[in-house]
Design a protein around this motif. Sequence first.
Motif, PDB file in Angstrom:
ATOM      1  N   LEU A 120       0.843  -1.195   0.000  1.00 40.60           N
ATOM      2  CA  LEU A 120       0.000   0.000   0.000  1.00 40.60           C
ATOM      3  C   LEU A 120       0.879   1.246   0.000  1.00 40.60           C
ATOM      4  O   LEU A 120       1.898   1.300   0.690  1.00 40.60           O
ATOM      5  CB  LEU A 120      -0.917  -0.010   1.214  1.00 40.60           C
ATOM      6  N   MET A 121       0.453   2.246  -0.781  1.00 42.02           N
ATOM      7  CA  MET A 121       1.224   3.481  -0.918  1.00 42.02           C
ATOM      8  C   MET A 121       0.304   4.702  -0.859  1.00 42.02           C
ATOM      9  O   MET A 121       0.352   5.571  -1.705  1.00 42.02           O
ATOM     10  CB  MET A 121       1.999   3.474  -2.241  1.00 42.02           C
ATOM     11  N   THR A 122      -0.529   4.754   0.175  1.00 42.20           N
ATOM     12  CA  THR A 122      -1.457   5.877   0.308  1.00 42.20           C
ATOM     13  C   THR A 122      -0.778   7.118   0.868  1.00 42.20           C
ATOM     14  O   THR A 122      -1.319   8.209   0.766  1.00 42.20           O
ATOM     15  CB  THR A 122      -2.629   5.509   1.244  1.00 42.20           C
ATOM     16  N   GLY A 123       0.376   6.911   1.503  1.00 36.14           N
ATOM     17  CA  GLY A 123       1.042   8.024   2.180  1.00 36.14           C
ATOM     18  C   GLY A 123       0.555   8.205   3.607  1.00 36.14           C
ATOM     19  O   GLY A 123       0.971   9.122   4.297  1.00 36.14           O
ATOM     20  N   ILE A 124      -0.321   7.306   4.063  1.00 41.77           N
ATOM     21  CA  ILE A 124      -0.838   7.339   5.436  1.00 41.77           C
ATOM     22  C   ILE A 124      -0.250   6.125   6.147  1.00 41.77           C
ATOM     23  O   ILE A 124      -0.643   4.984   5.875  1.00 41.77           O
ATOM     24  CB  ILE A 124      -2.376   7.322   5.459  1.00 41.77           C
ATOM     25  N   GLU A 125       0.714   6.350   7.020  1.00 39.92           N
ATOM     26  CA  GLU A 125       1.510   5.274   7.623  1.00 39.92           C
ATOM     27  C   GLU A 125       0.658   4.187   8.269  1.00 39.92           C
ATOM     28  O   GLU A 125       0.922   3.000   8.088  1.00 39.92           O
ATOM     29  CB  GLU A 125       2.487   5.854   8.648  1.00 39.92           C
ATOM     30  N   ILE A 126      -0.354   4.560   9.033  1.00 37.48           N
ATOM     31  CA  ILE A 126      -1.166   3.571   9.742  1.00 37.48           C
ATOM     32  C   ILE A 126      -1.913   2.649   8.764  1.00 37.48           C
ATOM     33  O   ILE A 126      -2.191   1.503   9.071  1.00 37.48           O
ATOM     34  CB  ILE A 126      -2.141   4.241  10.738  1.00 37.48           C
ATOM     35  N   VAL A 127      -2.184   3.139   7.579  1.00 37.37           N
ATOM     36  CA  VAL A 127      -2.829   2.334   6.529  1.00 37.37           C
ATOM     37  C   VAL A 127      -1.779   1.526   5.776  1.00 37.37           C
ATOM     38  O   VAL A 127      -1.913   0.310   5.609  1.00 37.37           O
ATOM     39  CB  VAL A 127      -3.625   3.236   5.552  1.00 37.37           C
ATOM     40  N   ASP A 128      -0.721   2.186   5.347  1.00 39.13           N
ATOM     41  CA  ASP A 128       0.302   1.537   4.522  1.00 39.13           C
ATOM     42  C   ASP A 128       1.011   0.395   5.242  1.00 39.13           C
ATOM     43  O   ASP A 128       1.481  -0.540   4.603  1.00 39.13           O
ATOM     44  CB  ASP A 128       1.333   2.555   4.051  1.00 39.13           C
ATOM     45  N   SER A 129       1.077   0.442   6.558  1.00 39.13           N
ATOM     46  CA  SER A 129       1.783  -0.592   7.319  1.00 39.13           C
ATOM     47  C   SER A 129       0.856  -1.695   7.826  1.00 39.13           C
ATOM     48  O   SER A 129       1.305  -2.606   8.517  1.00 39.13           O
ATOM     49  CB  SER A 129       2.523   0.048   8.502  1.00 39.13           C
ATOM     50  N   ASN A 130      -0.426  -1.649   7.469  1.00 36.60           N
ATOM     51  CA  ASN A 130      -1.381  -2.628   7.969  1.00 36.60           C
ATOM     52  C   ASN A 130      -1.400  -3.878   7.082  1.00 36.60           C
ATOM     53  O   ASN A 130      -1.879  -3.834   5.945  1.00 36.60           O
ATOM     54  CB  ASN A 130      -2.779  -1.993   8.060  1.00 36.60           C
ATOM     55  N   SER A 131      -0.883  -4.982   7.591  1.00 40.71           N
ATOM     56  CA  SER A 131      -0.776  -6.211   6.794  1.00 40.71           C
ATOM     57  C   SER A 131      -2.138  -6.800   6.449  1.00 40.71           C
ATOM     58  O   SER A 131      -2.299  -7.409   5.388  1.00 40.71           O
ATOM     59  CB  SER A 131       0.089  -7.236   7.529  1.00 40.71           C
ATOM     60  N   ASP A 132      -3.121  -6.627   7.309  1.00 42.26           N
ATOM     61  CA  ASP A 132      -4.474  -7.122   7.037  1.00 42.26           C
ATOM     62  C   ASP A 132      -5.076  -6.418   5.820  1.00 42.26           C
ATOM     63  O   ASP A 132      -5.641  -7.062   4.928  1.00 42.26           O
ATOM     64  CB  ASP A 132      -5.357  -6.910   8.274  1.00 42.26           C
ATOM     65  N   LEU A 133      -4.925  -5.110   5.768  1.00 46.66           N
ATOM     66  CA  LEU A 133      -5.423  -4.351   4.612  1.00 46.66           C
ATOM     67  C   LEU A 133      -4.685  -4.749   3.342  1.00 46.66           C
ATOM     68  O   LEU A 133      -5.297  -4.911   2.281  1.00 46.66           O
ATOM     69  CB  LEU A 133      -5.258  -2.841   4.838  1.00 46.66           C
ATOM     70  N   GLU A 134      -3.389  -4.920   3.449  1.00 50.84           N
ATOM     71  CA  GLU A 134      -2.590  -5.291   2.283  1.00 50.84           C
ATOM     72  C   GLU A 134      -3.026  -6.652   1.735  1.00 50.84           C
ATOM     73  O   GLU A 134      -3.161  -6.832   0.528  1.00 50.84           O
ATOM     74  CB  GLU A 134      -1.113  -5.314   2.654  1.00 50.84           C
ATOM     75  N   MET A 135      -3.287  -7.610   2.626  1.00 48.90           N
ATOM     76  CA  MET A 135      -3.717  -8.940   2.208  1.00 48.90           C
ATOM     77  C   MET A 135      -5.083  -8.884   1.526  1.00 48.90           C
ATOM     78  O   MET A 135      -5.293  -9.481   0.469  1.00 48.90           O
ATOM     79  CB  MET A 135      -3.771  -9.867   3.435  1.00 48.90           C
ATOM     80  N   ARG A 136      -6.010  -8.150   2.098  1.00 52.71           N
ATOM     81  CA  ARG A 136      -7.352  -8.039   1.494  1.00 52.71           C
ATOM     82  C   ARG A 136      -7.308  -7.271   0.171  1.00 52.71           C
ATOM     83  O   ARG A 136      -8.028  -7.597  -0.771  1.00 52.71           O
ATOM     84  CB  ARG A 136      -8.308  -7.399   2.480  1.00 52.71           C
ATOM     85  N   ASN A 137      -6.476  -6.263   0.120  1.00 52.64           N
ATOM     86  CA  ASN A 137      -6.296  -5.500  -1.111  1.00 52.64           C
ATOM     87  C   ASN A 137      -5.804  -6.422  -2.228  1.00 52.64           C
ATOM     88  O   ASN A 137      -6.291  -6.377  -3.362  1.00 52.64           O
ATOM     89  CB  ASN A 137      -5.300  -4.360  -0.862  1.00 52.64           C
ATOM     90  N   ARG A 138      -4.864  -7.288  -1.884  1.00 49.92           N
ATOM     91  CA  ARG A 138      -4.302  -8.238  -2.857  1.00 49.92           C
ATOM     92  C   ARG A 138      -5.363  -9.251  -3.317  1.00 49.92           C
ATOM     93  O   ARG A 138      -5.430  -9.595  -4.488  1.00 49.92           O
ATOM     94  CB  ARG A 138      -3.097  -8.944  -2.221  1.00 49.92           C
ATOM     95  N   LYS A 139      -6.193  -9.730  -2.383  1.00 50.10           N
ATOM     96  CA  LYS A 139      -7.257 -10.672  -2.739  1.00 50.10           C
ATOM     97  C   LYS A 139      -8.218 -10.042  -3.743  1.00 50.10           C
ATOM     98  O   LYS A 139      -8.621 -10.679  -4.713  1.00 50.10           O
ATOM     99  CB  LYS A 139      -8.033 -11.124  -1.501  1.00 50.10           C
ATOM    100  N   CYS A 140      -8.592  -8.797  -3.492  1.00 51.80           N
ATOM    101  CA  CYS A 140      -9.486  -8.092  -4.422  1.00 51.80           C
ATOM    102  C   CYS A 140      -8.820  -7.932  -5.782  1.00 51.80           C
ATOM    103  O   CYS A 140      -9.459  -8.129  -6.823  1.00 51.80           O
ATOM    104  CB  CYS A 140      -9.862  -6.717  -3.874  1.00 51.80           C
ATOM    105  N   MET A 141      -7.556  -7.571  -5.775  1.00 56.51           N
ATOM    106  CA  MET A 141      -6.838  -7.399  -7.035  1.00 56.51           C
ATOM    107  C   MET A 141      -6.857  -8.698  -7.834  1.00 56.51           C
ATOM    108  O   MET A 141      -7.144  -8.695  -9.032  1.00 56.51           O
ATOM    109  CB  MET A 141      -5.393  -6.969  -6.794  1.00 56.51           C
ATOM    110  N   ASP A 142      -6.588  -9.814  -7.176  1.00 57.57           N
ATOM    111  CA  ASP A 142      -6.561 -11.100  -7.866  1.00 57.57           C
ATOM    112  C   ASP A 142      -7.934 -11.448  -8.451  1.00 57.57           C
ATOM    113  O   ASP A 142      -8.033 -11.902  -9.594  1.00 57.57           O
ATOM    114  CB  ASP A 142      -6.087 -12.209  -6.927  1.00 57.57           C
TER     115      ASP A 142
END
Length: 109
Positions: free
Chosen positions: A25-47
């Motif tokens: 994640l590259m939103t520029g918001i550290e608390i979002v960009d460093s959240n592994s749960d969001l990154e995993m779900r983001n990747r699932k949606c992308m796939d």
Amino acid sequence: MRKIKLMFEFGHGPIWDSDPFTGKLMTGIEIVDSNSDLEMRNRKCMDLYDECYEFNSHGKGCYFNEKTLAKNKEKLLCILEQIKSRLEELNDNNFTIEDQAIDELNKVN
């Protein structure tokens, strides 16, 4: 105030922006960009969304298969709701969420 946009595009998760190769994640918001749960779900949606793209299919170089999107719609909506819920938990009034992804999916039959 910063804005997080949720939208679909080939090679990207719904959280904009993210690296198309790593899913980071590259939103520029550290608390979002460093959240592994969001990154995993983001990747699932992308796939799931990327499954809708077919190359050298239906007489076209790149074909978007609406039937595949309809098949993946409920899974995508479920994951998007989880993403939005997690973003809302993390938000301490530092960003807004502009959701174009759910609006797009709600138009799919």
